[in-house]
Design a protein around this motif. Structure first.
Motif, short mmCIF file in Angstrom:
data_model
loop_
_atom_site.label_atom_id
_atom_site.label_comp_id
_atom_site.label_asym_id
_atom_site.label_seq_id
_atom_site.Cartn_x
_atom_site.Cartn_y
_atom_site.Cartn_z
N LEU A 424 0.84 -1.15 0.21
CA LEU A 424 0.06 0.08 -0.01
C LEU A 424 0.75 1.18 0.18
O LEU A 424 0.71 2.04 -0.72
CB LEU A 424 -0.87 0.04 1.22
N SER A 427 2.71 1.61 -3.58
CA SER A 427 1.87 2.05 -4.44
C SER A 427 1.48 3.46 -4.26
O SER A 427 1.26 4.26 -5.25
CB SER A 427 0.55 1.41 -4.58
N TYR A 433 4.59 -2.87 -8.39
CA TYR A 433 4.24 -4.04 -7.48
C TYR A 433 5.07 -5.11 -7.37
O TYR A 433 5.68 -5.49 -8.37
CB TYR A 433 2.74 -4.52 -7.71
N THR A 556 -3.32 -3.71 -5.25
CA THR A 556 -1.93 -3.21 -5.63
C THR A 556 -1.51 -3.78 -6.54
O THR A 556 -1.03 -3.14 -7.75
CB THR A 556 -1.11 -3.27 -4.45
N CYS A 559 -3.54 -2.48 -9.50
CA CYS A 559 -3.54 -0.99 -9.53
C CYS A 559 -4.77 -0.67 -9.67
O CYS A 559 -5.49 0.31 -10.00
CB CYS A 559 -2.71 -0.41 -10.90
N PHE A 561 -7.07 0.83 -6.81
CA PHE A 561 -6.88 1.35 -5.48
C PHE A 561 -8.24 1.77 -4.86
O PHE A 561 -8.24 2.21 -3.63
CB PHE A 561 -5.97 2.50 -5.41
#
Length: 624
Positions: A424, A427, A433, A556, A559, A561
């Motif tokens: 987290l 990102s 990642y 994550t 992608c 979020f």
């Protein structure tokens, strides 16, 4: 600047004189105090104070005589530990007393952990054998190499009054103007912090920014240091010295930085530790535990200008060499170590964007306001230091008003191992990642979060390792500066979910007990994996029971979020919402309500009793 500011605020200097019996300790002190050689000297003198106007710094000097008898060793040790400087004596006519310095006295000071300047004094110079004269430098050089605490060596004669005032002048000077913070005796070079301080001084004096100090600028520097102008003949002499011995020390514009480093006069606001003196940082950082420090718009505008000034290649980022140059006048590079290292977004080439640069300053102001202000001043902030920072309103006030106007929010990120906390944070900083798991210590990530109407807020994520939670919650005020807490769990692992809720309950209970309750969000990480059975039902039940928002799913890896960072900021901006209601908290509130009702009943009963008593008295008075 006043003299005491430069001398670190010292109001006195205490010098202890020690050495073998018969080396002339008491005679040295008497002669220094009275300018007369004493005929009869007691074994040990009482504390002797020299006139404060005897030396230029005008700081009172107290000299302590000591006994060398074995039975007085305890008292000697006490006096040495209280010393600001130590004068060690030997007799010039007794070579054995000189040997005793390195075989007993200097090791004894180290054993006692006396870490002050030492002045070695050869007394009774008038009794030295003229046919066996040995250079003091030759004798003491190996001793000084072994014992770096020796500041200087000097020979004197109390009987002939030779170099008596100089002994205590050197001792006082070693205390008031120490060289240890400035000069590395081992390497015979200026220390890095000293060079950085001098570079800042040079830039402050170089008004026309041509990289050299003209005659006028050099004269201004002299006036600033010594309150007296520099004669033209001396300026010419200085330049001639550099032209002969250090050609790069001068150019057609004047004295260069290289030359200036040879004229290291620290009179521009530094103390003996090469830190800015306290009188240059008048701001008070006193605040309640639930108040934070933020940079003002004035400071932020200055930092934006500094960023553009040092972005030499105009690529919109500060490369490592450019940011090193920016901080070259600060005591040291401030972001080399945790918690600042790698806390902000970096470019592909390892540079830092404008947002990353301002984010680093925001987190530094949050965690260490004094250091932030010192660095701002050192890189040239021109305004009043108090205009650079402000203290926020308390979180209690914000909850009452149901709105927080802070620009920087701190979020504590809790969760079990392998839940996805680090992913987290990574990102948030735009880092790719990774499937590889590696345990991490407590760390920070800071970035801007876009809000409606073009507003940006700084969000500071602080990852709390699972093993550190109990240690943190021992501190009553651990949640005070926290604006919001996030609890991350692996959405495919039921045990991860259960542990995250346990942590949530621990934190919520701590907040209720201490009065520093915080809004909480649950984050269901790894949404790309299959959820554990009953995940949705469990999540819905817990969120309804605790009165907070349902788990926010994110991935994550993909992608995805789910606007998590904006939702964190929104929850922090409305601190009266998202406060979890725990079973312990409900029991406590129920107990409080019962107590309040009981008090109301007792109060009502007392009032009725008072009315009854008053009526009884009235009837009694009437009947009588």
């Amino acid at each position: 600047m006043g003299n005491n500011a430069f001398l670190g605020g010292r109001t006195r200097v205490r010098i202890v004189v020690a050495g073998d019996p018969g080396t002339g300790k008491s005679s040295l002190i008497c002669t220094a105090a009275s300018d007369v050689f004493p005929k009869n000297v007691p074994p040990v003198l009482p504390p002797t104070r020299l006139p404060e106007d005897l030396y230029p710094d005008r700081v009172p000097l107290t000299i302590i005589d000591t006994s060398s008898r074995a039975e007085d060793s305890g008292k000697l040790g006490e006096e040495l530990r209280r010393a600001d400087a130590v004068v060690l004596t030997y007799a010039c006519d007794q070579p054995a007393t000189l040997d005793r310095l390195s075989t007993f006295w200097l090791p004894e000071l180290r054993r006692l952990e006396v870490k002050v300047p030492v002045i070695v004094v050869g007394c009774k110079l008038d009794l030295r054998d003229e046919h066996q004269q040995i250079s003091l430098d030759n004798v003491m050089a190996p001793v000084m190499r072994q014992f770096r605490e020796i500041e200087t060596c000097i020979n004197c004669s109390s009987y002939r009054q030779i170099q008596i005032p100089e002994v205590f002048f050197y001792a006082q000077k070693a205390v008031l103007h120490p060289t240890a913070p400035l000069f590395d005796e081992e390497m015979q070079t200026l220390k890095p912090r000293c060079v950085r301080a001098l570079k800042r001084i040079f830039i402050l004096c170089d008004h026309d920014r041509d990289g050299a100090l003209s005659d006028a600028e050099l004269n201004d520097f002299q006036v600033k240091c010594c309150n007296t102008p520099l004669p033209s003949s001396e300026i010419v002499g200085v330049k001639k010295v550099f032209q002969g011995k250090l050609p790069e020390g001068v150019n057609e514009h004047g004295l260069t930085l290289t030359g200036f480093l040879f004229l290291h006069r620290l009179e521009f606001g530094y103390d003996n530790d090469i830190k800015l003196a306290e009188n240059l940082m008048p701001c008070s950082f006193k605040r309640s535990p639930d108040q934070n420090v933020e940079l003002t718009n004035e400071a932020i505008d200055y930092l934006k200008g500094i960023f553009e000034l040092f972005d030499i290649d105009k690529d919109g980022a500060l490369q490592p060499i450019e940011i090193e140059n920016l901080f070259s006048t600060a005591p040291e590079f401030p972001w080399n170590e945790a918690p600042y290292k790698d806390a902000a977004e970096k470019t592909a080439l390892g540079g830092i964007s404008m947002d990353g640069f301002l984010s680093q300053w925001a987190v530094m102001a949050l965690l260490d306001p004094a250091r932030t202000l010192e660095n701002l001043i050192c890189i040239g902030y021109p305004g009043d230091p108090s205009s650079a920072i402000h203290v926020t309103k308390t979180r209690r006030y914000n909850r009452k008003k149901q709105q927080s106007d802070r620009n920087v929010f701190q979020c504590l990120v809790f969760g079990p191992k392998k839940a996805g906390k680090s992913a987290l944070l990574n990102s948030f900083l735009g880092r790719p990642y990774s499937d590889t798991y590696s345990p991490t210590d407590e760390r920070y990530a800071v970035n801007f979060v876009d809000q409606p109407r073009g507003v940006k807020k700084s969000l500071v994520l602080r990852e709390i390792p699972e093993d550190e939670v109990k240690k943190i919650l021992v501190n009553k005020e651990s949640l005070a500066a926290c604006d919001i807490a996030v609890f991350v769990h692996d959405s495919s692992d039921k045990s991860s979910w259960k542990r995250a809720i346990e942590l949530l309950v621990e934190v919520a209970n701590h907040g209720e007990i201490t009065g520093f309750e915080v809004p909480c969000l649950i984050v269901a990480a790894k949404d790309d994996l299959d959820p554990f059975p009953m995940a949705i039902q469990d999540s819905t039940r817990v969120s309804q029971e605790m009165g907070i928002e349902a788990s926010i799913p994110i991935s994550t890896k993909l992608c995805d979020f789910n606007n998590i960072f904006r939702r964190i900021v929104n929850a922090a901006e409305h601190p009266h919402l998202s406060i979890p209601d725990t079973e312990a908290g409900r029991s406590r509130k129920q107990y409080d309500r019962l107590v309040n009702r009981s008090l109301m009943f007792v109060s009502g009963g007392a009032a009725v009793a008072m009315v009854g008593l008053a009526g009884y008295r009235a009837r009694k008075n009437a009947s009588s």
